[in-house]
Design a protein around this motif. Structure first.
Motif, PDB file in Angstrom:
ATOM      1  N   ALA A  35      27.610  53.840  44.928  1.00  0.00           N
ATOM      2  CA  ALA A  35      28.899  53.657  44.244  1.00  0.00           C
ATOM      3  C   ALA A  35      30.086  53.871  45.176  1.00  0.00           C
ATOM      4  N   GLU A  36      30.032  54.877  46.027  1.00  0.00           N
ATOM      5  CA  GLU A  36      31.161  55.177  46.921  1.00  0.00           C
ATOM      6  C   GLU A  36      31.430  54.023  47.888  1.00  0.00           C
ATOM      7  N   LYS A  37      30.371  53.486  48.494  1.00  0.00           N
ATOM      8  CA  LYS A  37      30.530  52.368  49.436  1.00  0.00           C
ATOM      9  C   LYS A  37      31.000  51.112  48.704  1.00  0.00           C
ATOM     10  N   ALA A  38      30.481  50.891  47.522  1.00  0.00           N
ATOM     11  CA  ALA A  38      30.885  49.718  46.750  1.00  0.00           C
ATOM     12  C   ALA A  38      32.357  49.797  46.373  1.00  0.00           C
ATOM     13  N   LEU A  39      32.831  50.987  46.030  1.00  0.00           N
ATOM     14  CA  LEU A  39      34.245  51.160  45.680  1.00  0.00           C
ATOM     15  C   LEU A  39      35.144  50.915  46.890  1.00  0.00           C
ATOM     16  N   GLU A  40      34.713  51.367  48.073  1.00  0.00           N
ATOM     17  CA  GLU A  40      35.471  51.091  49.302  1.00  0.00           C
ATOM     18  C   GLU A  40      35.593  49.591  49.538  1.00  0.00           C
ATOM     19  N   GLU A  41      34.491  48.879  49.400  1.00  0.00           N
ATOM     20  CA  GLU A  41      34.516  47.425  49.598  1.00  0.00           C
ATOM     21  C   GLU A  41      35.390  46.747  48.552  1.00  0.00           C
ATOM     22  N   ALA A  42      35.345  47.223  47.324  1.00  0.00           N
ATOM     23  CA  ALA A  42      36.178  46.646  46.264  1.00  0.00           C
ATOM     24  C   ALA A  42      37.656  46.819  46.587  1.00  0.00           C
ATOM     25  N   LYS A  43      38.029  47.967  47.098  1.00  0.00           N
ATOM     26  CA  LYS A  43      39.434  48.204  47.463  1.00  0.00           C
ATOM     27  C   LYS A  43      39.871  47.256  48.572  1.00  0.00           C
ATOM     28  N   ILE A  44      38.997  47.043  49.535  1.00  0.00           N
ATOM     29  CA  ILE A  44      39.326  46.126  50.626  1.00  0.00           C
ATOM     30  C   ILE A  44      39.508  44.710  50.100  1.00  0.00           C
ATOM     31  N   ILE A  45      38.638  44.295  49.218  1.00  0.00           N
ATOM     32  CA  ILE A  45      38.741  42.956  48.631  1.00  0.00           C
ATOM     33  C   ILE A  45      40.053  42.814  47.872  1.00  0.00           C
ATOM     34  N   LEU A  46      40.376  43.798  47.037  1.00  0.00           N
ATOM     35  CA  LEU A  46      41.612  43.725  46.252  1.00  0.00           C
ATOM     36  C   LEU A  46      42.852  43.760  47.131  1.00  0.00           C
ATOM     37  N   ASN A  47      42.805  44.495  48.225  1.00  0.00           N
ATOM     38  CA  ASN A  47      43.965  44.557  49.118  1.00  0.00           C
ATOM     39  C   ASN A  47      44.239  43.224  49.797  1.00  0.00           C
TER      40      ASN A  47
ATOM     41  N   MET B 251      40.960  49.433  37.093  1.00  0.00           N
ATOM     42  CA  MET B 251      39.954  48.781  36.282  1.00  0.00           C
ATOM     43  C   MET B 251      39.296  47.648  37.068  1.00  0.00           C
ATOM     44  N   MET B 252      40.124  46.879  37.788  1.00  0.00           N
ATOM     45  CA  MET B 252      39.557  45.798  38.592  1.00  0.00           C
ATOM     46  C   MET B 252      38.671  46.345  39.707  1.00  0.00           C
ATOM     47  N   GLU B 253      39.091  47.454  40.321  1.00  0.00           N
ATOM     48  CA  GLU B 253      38.269  48.062  41.367  1.00  0.00           C
ATOM     49  C   GLU B 253      36.890  48.406  40.827  1.00  0.00           C
ATOM     50  N   GLN B 254      36.862  49.001  39.645  1.00  0.00           N
ATOM     51  CA  GLN B 254      35.596  49.402  39.043  1.00  0.00           C
ATOM     52  C   GLN B 254      34.700  48.198  38.745  1.00  0.00           C
ATOM     53  N   LYS B 255      35.291  47.134  38.222  1.00  0.00           N
ATOM     54  CA  LYS B 255      34.505  45.929  37.899  1.00  0.00           C
ATOM     55  C   LYS B 255      33.927  45.297  39.164  1.00  0.00           C
ATOM     56  N   ILE B 256      34.753  45.195  40.193  1.00  0.00           N
ATOM     57  CA  ILE B 256      34.267  44.603  41.437  1.00  0.00           C
ATOM     58  C   ILE B 256      33.218  45.509  42.079  1.00  0.00           C
ATOM     59  N   ALA B 257      33.450  46.820  42.036  1.00  0.00           N
ATOM     60  CA  ALA B 257      32.487  47.764  42.601  1.00  0.00           C
ATOM     61  C   ALA B 257      31.137  47.671  41.895  1.00  0.00           C
ATOM     62  N   GLN B 258      31.146  47.521  40.574  1.00  0.00           N
ATOM     63  CA  GLN B 258      29.898  47.372  39.827  1.00  0.00           C
ATOM     64  C   GLN B 258      29.124  46.139  40.292  1.00  0.00           C
ATOM     65  N   ARG B 259      29.848  45.059  40.490  1.00  0.00           N
ATOM     66  CA  ARG B 259      29.194  43.817  40.926  1.00  0.00           C
ATOM     67  C   ARG B 259      28.632  43.977  42.343  1.00  0.00           C
ATOM     68  N   ILE B 260      29.387  44.608  43.219  1.00  0.00           N
ATOM     69  CA  ILE B 260      28.921  44.832  44.588  1.00  0.00           C
ATOM     70  C   ILE B 260      27.691  45.729  44.590  1.00  0.00           C
ATOM     71  N   MET B 261      27.685  46.749  43.725  1.00  0.00           N
ATOM     72  CA  MET B 261      26.530  47.653  43.646  1.00  0.00           C
ATOM     73  C   MET B 261      25.258  46.895  43.279  1.00  0.00           C
ATOM     74  N   THR B 262      25.377  45.979  42.335  1.00  0.00           N
ATOM     75  CA  THR B 262      24.181  45.243  41.915  1.00  0.00           C
ATOM     76  C   THR B 262      23.786  44.158  42.919  1.00  0.00           C
ATOM     77  N   GLU B 263      24.773  43.461  43.498  1.00  0.00           N
ATOM     78  CA  GLU B 263      24.458  42.373  44.416  1.00  0.00           C
ATOM     79  C   GLU B 263      23.989  42.874  45.784  1.00  0.00           C
ATOM     80  N   LYS B 264      24.633  43.910  46.291  1.00  0.00           N
ATOM     81  CA  LYS B 264      24.322  44.395  47.636  1.00  0.00           C
ATOM     82  C   LYS B 264      23.493  45.674  47.636  1.00  0.00           C
ATOM     83  N   ASN B 265      23.214  46.206  46.457  1.00  0.00           N
ATOM     84  CA  ASN B 265      22.431  47.431  46.325  1.00  0.00           C
ATOM     85  C   ASN B 265      23.035  48.574  47.148  1.00  0.00           C
ATOM     86  N   LEU B 266      24.347  48.759  46.988  1.00  0.00           N
ATOM     87  CA  LEU B 266      25.070  49.818  47.704  1.00  0.00           C
ATOM     88  C   LEU B 266      25.324  50.999  46.775  1.00  0.00           C
TER      89      LEU B 266
END
Length: 130
Positions: free
Chosen positions: A18-30, A1-16
């Protein structure tokens, strides 16, 4: 759930996408102690003739904040063509070993070790066995 929330924010802020945003979210959470993986000193060893295992190793390296090292045979093995492919699969199946270059990073220095290789002859390739 946290991955999805962070990925959504990255998608809107960085205009990435969904797949790339989810990768970045996983890195942030790790990198966050509460949400991520335990911070273990990690190494990824890989053996690759086609580049596929190298690519997988690079992804795991990025996700686990690990070091990456290639397993290389001293005399390169030619696996091109059916005859060579069959020959090396048979040698792997029967447990052959071969001279490999010395590894730079000792496995005893790490808490988590990942080994990535293809399958040759229903077994691990003999450079990996070596």
């Amino acid at each position: 759930m946290m991955e999805q929330k962070i990925a959504q924010r990255i998608m809107t802020e960085k205009n990435l996408p969904a797949e790339k945003a989810l990768e970045e979210a996983k890195i942030i959470l790790n990198h966050l102690g509460r949400w991520g993986l335990p911070n273990l000193k990690t190494i990824v060893y890989y053996f690759s003739k086609t580049g596929n295992c190298r690519l997988v190793g690079e992804i795991i390296k990025k996700l686990l904040n690990a070091e990456l090292e290639e397993i290389k045979e001293i005399e390169p093995i030619n696996v091109r063509g059916f005859a060579n492919h069959f020959k090396h699969g048979r040698l792997s199946f029967f447990g052959k070993t071969v001279a490999i270059e010395n590894i730079k990073n000792s496995p005893t220095d790490y808490q988590l070790i990942c080994l990535i290789s293809p399958v040759w002859g229903f077994s691990i390739p003999y450079p990996v066995r070596s």
